[in-house]
Design a protein around this motif. Structure first.
Motif, mmCIF file in Angstrom:
data_model
loop_
_atom_site.group_PDB
_atom_site.id
_atom_site.type_symbol
_atom_site.label_atom_id
_atom_site.label_comp_id
_atom_site.label_asym_id
_atom_site.label_seq_id
_atom_site.Cartn_x
_atom_site.Cartn_y
_atom_site.Cartn_z
ATOM 1 N N LYS A 1 61.551 45.546 63.376
ATOM 2 C CA LYS A 1 61.087 44.187 63.092
ATOM 3 C C LYS A 1 59.600 44.191 62.741
ATOM 4 O O LYS A 1 59.170 43.500 61.797
ATOM 5 N N ASP A 2 58.792 44.946 63.473
ATOM 6 C CA ASP A 2 57.356 45.031 63.188
ATOM 7 C C ASP A 2 57.119 45.604 61.786
ATOM 8 O O ASP A 2 56.232 45.147 61.051
ATOM 9 N N GLN A 3 57.902 46.610 61.425
ATOM 10 C CA GLN A 3 57.735 47.243 60.119
ATOM 11 C C GLN A 3 58.113 46.281 58.993
ATOM 12 O O GLN A 3 57.463 46.240 57.948
ATOM 13 N N ALA A 4 59.136 45.489 59.218
ATOM 14 C CA ALA A 4 59.537 44.503 58.217
ATOM 15 C C ALA A 4 58.438 43.466 57.996
ATOM 16 O O ALA A 4 58.191 43.021 56.871
ATOM 17 N N GLN A 5 57.783 43.071 59.062
ATOM 18 C CA GLN A 5 56.700 42.095 58.928
ATOM 19 C C GLN A 5 55.543 42.658 58.104
ATOM 20 O O GLN A 5 54.871 41.927 57.373
ATOM 21 N N ASN A 6 55.322 43.950 58.209
ATOM 22 C CA ASN A 6 54.317 44.610 57.385
ATOM 23 C C ASN A 6 54.700 44.520 55.905
ATOM 24 O O ASN A 6 53.863 44.233 55.040
ATOM 25 N N VAL A 7 55.973 44.749 55.609
ATOM 26 C CA VAL A 7 56.460 44.635 54.226
ATOM 27 C C VAL A 7 56.287 43.213 53.714
ATOM 28 O O VAL A 7 55.792 42.979 52.602
ATOM 29 N N LEU A 8 56.688 42.240 54.511
ATOM 30 C CA LEU A 8 56.623 40.834 54.098
ATOM 31 C C LEU A 8 55.186 40.390 53.812
ATOM 32 O O LEU A 8 54.960 39.535 52.949
ATOM 33 N N ALA A 9 54.238 40.970 54.523
ATOM 34 C CA ALA A 9 52.838 40.602 54.327
ATOM 35 C C ALA A 9 52.196 41.327 53.144
ATOM 36 O O ALA A 9 51.073 40.988 52.753
ATOM 37 N N THR A 10 52.924 42.272 52.563
ATOM 38 C CA THR A 10 52.322 43.129 51.540
ATOM 39 C C THR A 10 52.986 43.018 50.175
ATOM 40 O O THR A 10 52.304 43.017 49.148
ATOM 41 N N VAL A 11 54.301 42.945 50.143
ATOM 42 C CA VAL A 11 55.045 43.019 48.879
ATOM 43 C C VAL A 11 55.316 41.620 48.319
ATOM 44 O O VAL A 11 55.943 40.802 48.996
ATOM 45 N N PRO A 12 54.860 41.329 47.089
ATOM 46 C CA PRO A 12 55.151 40.028 46.488
ATOM 47 C C PRO A 12 56.639 39.884 46.176
ATOM 48 O O PRO A 12 57.317 40.864 45.853
ATOM 49 N N LYS A 13 57.134 38.668 46.274
ATOM 50 C CA LYS A 13 58.506 38.386 45.883
ATOM 51 C C LYS A 13 58.488 37.910 44.438
ATOM 52 O O LYS A 13 57.952 36.844 44.133
ATOM 53 N N GLU A 14 59.038 38.716 43.527
ATOM 54 C CA GLU A 14 59.025 38.383 42.107
ATOM 55 C C GLU A 14 60.397 38.646 41.500
ATOM 56 O O GLU A 14 61.162 39.495 41.976
ATOM 57 N N GLN A 15 60.696 37.919 40.423
ATOM 58 C CA GLN A 15 61.945 38.121 39.705
ATOM 59 C C GLN A 15 61.870 39.394 38.860
ATOM 60 O O GLN A 15 60.793 39.819 38.419
ATOM 61 N N GLY A 16 63.016 39.996 38.608
ATOM 62 C CA GLY A 16 63.085 41.139 37.715
ATOM 63 C C GLY A 16 62.592 42.440 38.288
ATOM 64 O O GLY A 16 62.267 43.369 37.534
ATOM 65 N N THR A 17 62.520 42.528 39.610
ATOM 66 C CA THR A 17 62.081 43.763 40.249
ATOM 67 C C THR A 17 63.262 44.446 40.930
ATOM 68 O O THR A 17 64.301 43.835 41.187
ATOM 69 N N LEU A 18 63.097 45.717 41.211
ATOM 70 C CA LEU A 18 64.118 46.473 41.927
ATOM 71 C C LEU A 18 64.172 46.032 43.382
ATOM 72 O O LEU A 18 63.186 45.531 43.922
ATOM 73 N N PRO A 19 65.313 46.213 44.036
ATOM 74 C CA PRO A 19 65.403 45.863 45.458
ATOM 75 C C PRO A 19 64.427 46.682 46.300
ATOM 76 O O PRO A 19 63.992 47.768 45.905
ATOM 77 N N ILE A 20 64.095 46.155 47.451
ATOM 78 C CA ILE A 20 63.251 46.891 48.396
ATOM 79 C C ILE A 20 63.918 48.220 48.751
ATOM 80 O O ILE A 20 65.128 48.287 49.022
ATOM 81 N N ALA A 21 63.125 49.285 48.721
ATOM 82 C CA ALA A 21 63.621 50.608 49.111
ATOM 83 C C ALA A 21 62.969 51.018 50.420
ATOM 84 O O ALA A 21 61.801 50.696 50.679
#
Length: 249
Positions: A110-130
């Protein structure tokens, strides 16, 4: 005595050849896999701060680079120092992009996911999170199967509200064999990204995997030093909409 001398010379020669082969591979002069664009028309790279400053316009102009995964985060608080710049510049160059997270065994999912959410923009036309799942470069903890399943599921449960798409699992053979083999249904539904730098993976003619990392010593214009090379499985239709020009050929 003569046989001992010749034996020593022979052993030295073998070591010299082995060292030369390793040197050639390490510097990109030798590669075990070289999939053609006719067989694997959608190929790409994955990068991090280790690649330094990338000329994304030059990279994007090359026919064997149709997508790029870039490291965004690691663990619960680390952010790759080049992610924001890579993400912006690759997008400006028209590159299909994807972000990846290095999953550490020593922090709650859960902590690691919050790091992703705070860093990676949500945009159309991108590959899924890896998510990068491997032992190399990880902490010393070796979770049980139950612990690994629980934390990986917690990670994606936290991400799902923002990134609901089916994720991508990058796995080494060692990780797959220890945790996922025979247990894949216990993990979130995912695309499989396999590392296999010595031979082409054969798993039901690639119907079970989606992306193949075939080299870690690629050489490309626009990037100084080696870079990881990847190919999309030709029968992977779920991601083909991101590459309409290539998929139509």
């Amino acid at each position: 005595m003569r046989s001992l001398v010749w034996g020593t010379i022979g052993a030295t020669a073998v070591l010299a050849v082995a060292f030369a082969a390793y040197f050639a591979y390490d510097f990109g002069m030798l590669r075990f896999n070289n999939p053609s664009l006719s067989n694997y028309p959608i190929q790409g790279i994955d990068v991090s701060h280790h690649q330094g400053d990338i000329d994304w316009k030059v990279v994007a102009a090359q026919p064997n680079v149709r997508f790029a995964f870039m490291k965004a985060t690691e663990g619960g608080d680390h952010r790759d120092s080049k992610f924001a710049d890579n993400w912006q510049r690759a997008g400006d160059a028209g590159m299909v992009r994807g972000a990846y997270h290095f999953f550490t065994f020593c922090r709650p999912g859960k902590d690691q996911a919050q790091n992703v959410l705070a860093t990676v923009p949500k945009e159309q036309g991108t590959l899924p999170i890896a998510v990068d799942l491997e032992f190399v470069g990880n902490c010393s903890k070796v979770p049980t199967l139950e612990e690994m399943v629980a934390e990986v599921n917690a990670f994606f449960t936290e991400l799902k509200g923002t990134f609901p798409e089916k994720p991508i699992f990058y796995v080494t053979k060692e990780f797959f064999d220890q945790y996922m083999k025979g247990n894949e249904s216990r993990f979130p539904d995912h695309y499989l990204w396999l590392r296999s730098v010595f031979r082409e993976p054969r798993q039901e003619e690639c119907s079970r995997w989606s992306i193949w990392q075939f080299a870690d010593n690629g050489a490309l214009d626009g990037i100084q030093g080696p870079v990881d090379l990847n190919a999309l499985c030709p029968s992977e239709t779920a991601l083909a909409h991101l590459f309409p020009a290539v998929a139509a050929n």
